[in-house]
Design a protein around this motif. Structure first.
Motif, short mmCIF file in Angstrom:
data_model
loop_
_atom_site.label_atom_id
_atom_site.label_comp_id
_atom_site.label_asym_id
_atom_site.label_seq_id
_atom_site.Cartn_x
_atom_site.Cartn_y
_atom_site.Cartn_z
N LEU A 1 14.72 19.21 61.51
CA LEU A 1 14.08 20.96 61.44
C LEU A 1 15.14 21.70 63.09
O LEU A 1 14.83 22.65 62.77
N ALA A 2 16.02 20.95 63.90
CA ALA A 2 16.77 21.52 64.18
C ALA A 2 18.32 20.97 63.25
O ALA A 2 18.60 22.65 64.09
N LEU A 3 18.82 21.28 63.87
CA LEU A 3 19.76 21.19 62.42
C LEU A 3 20.24 22.59 61.92
O LEU A 3 21.55 23.14 62.09
N PRO A 4 19.80 22.64 61.12
CA PRO A 4 19.75 23.45 59.91
C PRO A 4 19.82 24.45 60.36
O PRO A 4 21.02 26.09 60.40
N PRO A 5 19.60 25.27 61.14
CA PRO A 5 18.82 26.48 62.30
C PRO A 5 20.25 26.94 62.83
O PRO A 5 21.28 27.87 62.39
N PHE A 6 20.37 25.81 63.56
CA PHE A 6 22.01 25.70 64.60
C PHE A 6 22.97 26.17 63.79
O PHE A 6 23.86 26.89 64.01
N ALA A 7 22.99 24.81 62.78
CA ALA A 7 24.08 25.21 62.18
C ALA A 7 24.37 26.80 60.63
O ALA A 7 25.79 27.02 60.99
N ALA B 1 33.43 27.72 64.40
CA ALA B 1 32.25 27.81 63.98
C ALA B 1 31.28 27.33 63.30
O ALA B 1 30.78 26.50 63.28
N PRO B 2 32.17 28.16 62.04
CA PRO B 2 31.30 27.76 60.67
C PRO B 2 31.84 26.49 60.24
O PRO B 2 30.95 26.13 59.86
N VAL B 3 33.02 26.03 60.60
CA VAL B 3 33.04 24.59 60.58
C VAL B 3 32.43 23.70 60.79
O VAL B 3 31.95 22.54 60.32
N ALA B 4 32.11 23.50 62.15
CA ALA B 4 31.31 22.91 62.41
C ALA B 4 30.09 23.00 62.33
O ALA B 4 29.03 21.48 62.60
N GLY B 5 29.66 23.86 61.95
CA GLY B 5 28.14 24.44 61.45
C GLY B 5 27.80 23.48 59.95
O GLY B 5 27.45 22.54 60.05
N GLY C 1 28.66 19.70 60.43
CA GLY C 1 26.28 19.70 61.22
C GLY C 1 25.58 19.28 60.11
O GLY C 1 25.03 18.14 59.89
N LEU C 2 25.88 20.21 58.96
CA LEU C 2 24.91 19.93 57.74
C LEU C 2 25.26 18.92 57.27
O LEU C 2 24.46 18.16 56.48
N VAL C 3 26.44 18.34 56.82
CA VAL C 3 26.81 17.53 55.93
C VAL C 3 26.66 16.15 57.09
O VAL C 3 26.25 15.17 56.97
N ALA C 4 26.28 16.57 57.82
CA ALA C 4 26.01 14.77 58.71
C ALA C 4 24.92 14.57 59.23
O ALA C 4 23.95 13.36 58.91
N LEU C 5 24.39 16.22 58.79
CA LEU C 5 22.65 15.38 58.46
C LEU C 5 22.31 15.06 56.97
O LEU C 5 21.22 13.79 56.56
#
Length: 438
Positions: free
Chosen positions: A126-132, A164-168, A171-175
């Protein structure tokens, strides 16, 4: 690289992700109950406004989930979900409710793990995809809106904004990696926590063995009664057709034998199939025995022109019912083989005697051409061996006398012999204890 992508985003990984999301949904009521407990203790009216308080509520709710997992339907429902979504084989899962203390404890542990991992992955989902997604499009938004975004000072550095895009994306891959890892762990632990106990495996094995025994018995009965009837009727009809004009009396006898054979076989078939029709009463036709139908069996076989001699040195009426029934089927199958392989009007010798506490059955017939053999055949001889073994006896079938006149001992389960010196006589011999283990 493709294998890694499949492990993170493949169909199996997506289904396990859904399984975790369902665990998170199931965890929500327990988290709400936990927040009711944590709020007054901490003195906070906004439990969900603080991540530590949310985690505390989650920790309080999981023991409550373990207690409610004792509900009988928990294990069947969880096993069904694991089977469909986690890809665990059905035979590695217990589909019935937990009954013993150990089974209930393992079910409670599984339910707690499912809700625990599911709550964490559901919260991250719920939290990570919008932030990424925000991080991925941040350079574009920054270029369009500039200072109106109100970004923290750290984003004033160009290199931070560029990363920032790389970090996003990371984050999705980590999820996806966390979801795949948790799903794989649950799939690995499911057989240990939701799998059948040794007692359940034993009960299932006994049930399968009983079902297989019933199927084999039905297969033997169908093979013997229907196979013999078809062989006899075919021979009787063939003989009647050949002498239709020259011997009307024989034709009448053959037709009467065909009528009698088919009527009896329909009754036997109805009795056997009644066992398969769930909810229906089984057929009422009694199973044939030596005492009830040996003379009729010989008469119907002779009606087709087969020369059958029978020597009965035993009292069929004195035989136990089960032994009499199985012995009848053995004689019937021996005559069926003779009808198929002995040739028309060949002499068949049937001997039934009692010796040394055993019922001995011998059926001998000549063989025209190669010894009995057919692709995929031999079911009748295997059925005879099964019947004899279940009664604690033995059965052999094979050549009795070679073309050179030398005696050859029958081999257990033998069904074929080929070559120019093929045996001319085939012998079926069975020994059945009068008091067997059954």
């Amino acid at each position: 690289m493709s294998a890694v992508a499949r492990s993170l985003f493949g169909r199996r990984a997506r289904l396990r992700w859904i399984h975790l999301i369902l665990g998170g949904a199931l965890a929500m009521p327990y988290v709400l109950v936990g927040s009711v407990v944590i709020g007054p203790v901490i003195g906070s009216a906004d439990v969900f406004g603080s991540l530590p308080l949310q985690l505390a509520s989650f920790a309080v709710g999981l023991p409550l989930a373990a207690v409610t997992s004792l509900f009988p339907l928990t294990r069947p429902l969880e096993s069904a979900a694991v089977r469909w979504l986690c890809g665990v084989d059905t035979d590695r899962l217990a589909l019935g409710p937990a009954r013993t203390r150990g089974e209930k404890g393992r079910t409670a542990a599984w339910f707690t793990l499912h809700l625990g991992f599911g709550g964490i992955i559901a919260g991250m989902s719920l939290a990570l995809p919008p932030f990424a997604a925000t991080l991925i499009v941040l350079p574009v938004l920054s270029g369009l809106l500039g200072s109106r975004l109100g970004l923290p000072e750290v984003f004033d550095h160009a290199w931070v904004l560029a990363l920032a895009p790389v970090a996003g994306a990371v984050g999705l891959v980590a999820l996806a990696g966390c979801a795949a890892g948790c799903g794989a762990l649950l799939a690995r632990w499911a057989p240990l926590l939701l799998g059948p106990t040794p007692r359940e495996r034993l009960a299932a094995a006994e049930a399968r063995a009983a079902d297989l025994a019933v199927r084999n018995r039905l297969a033997r009965e169908l093979h013997d009664c229907v196979g013999h009837a078809l062989s006899a009727v075919t021979l009787q009809a063939s003989a009647a057709r050949r002498v239709l004009d020259s011997d009307p009396e024989f034709v009448r006898e053959a037709l009467a034998a065909i009528e009698d054979t088919t009527r009896r076989t329909v009754g036997e078939l109805d009795s056997v199939l009644g066992v398969l029709r769930e909810g229906d009463a089984p057929g009422t036709a009694p199973a044939p025995t030596l005492a009830a139908d040996l003379d009729g069996l010989l008469r119907r076989t002779r009606a087709g022109g087969q020369r059958v001699s029978a020597t009965v040195d035993a009292d069929p009426e004195a035989l136990p019912p089960l032994l009499s029934r199985e012995a009848y089927r053995i004689v019937q199958e021996g005559l069926s083989n003779a009808l198929k392989h002995a040739g028309e009007r060949a002499a068949v010798d049937v001997r039934i005697a009692v010796a040394d506490g055993e019922l001995e059955i011998t059926v001998e017939n000549p063989v025209t051409g190669p010894a009995p053999s057919r692709a995929g055949g031999g079911h009748g001889l295997r059925g005879i061996a099964d019947r004899a073994r279940l009664l604690g006896g033995t059965a052999t079938a094979g050549p009795a006398v070679t073309a050179a006149g030398e005696t050859a001992a029958p081999r257990p389960g033998s069904t074929s012999t080929a070559g120019p010196a093929a045996p001319r006589t085939w012998r079926l011999h069975a020994r059945l204890p009068m008091k067997g283990p059954v």
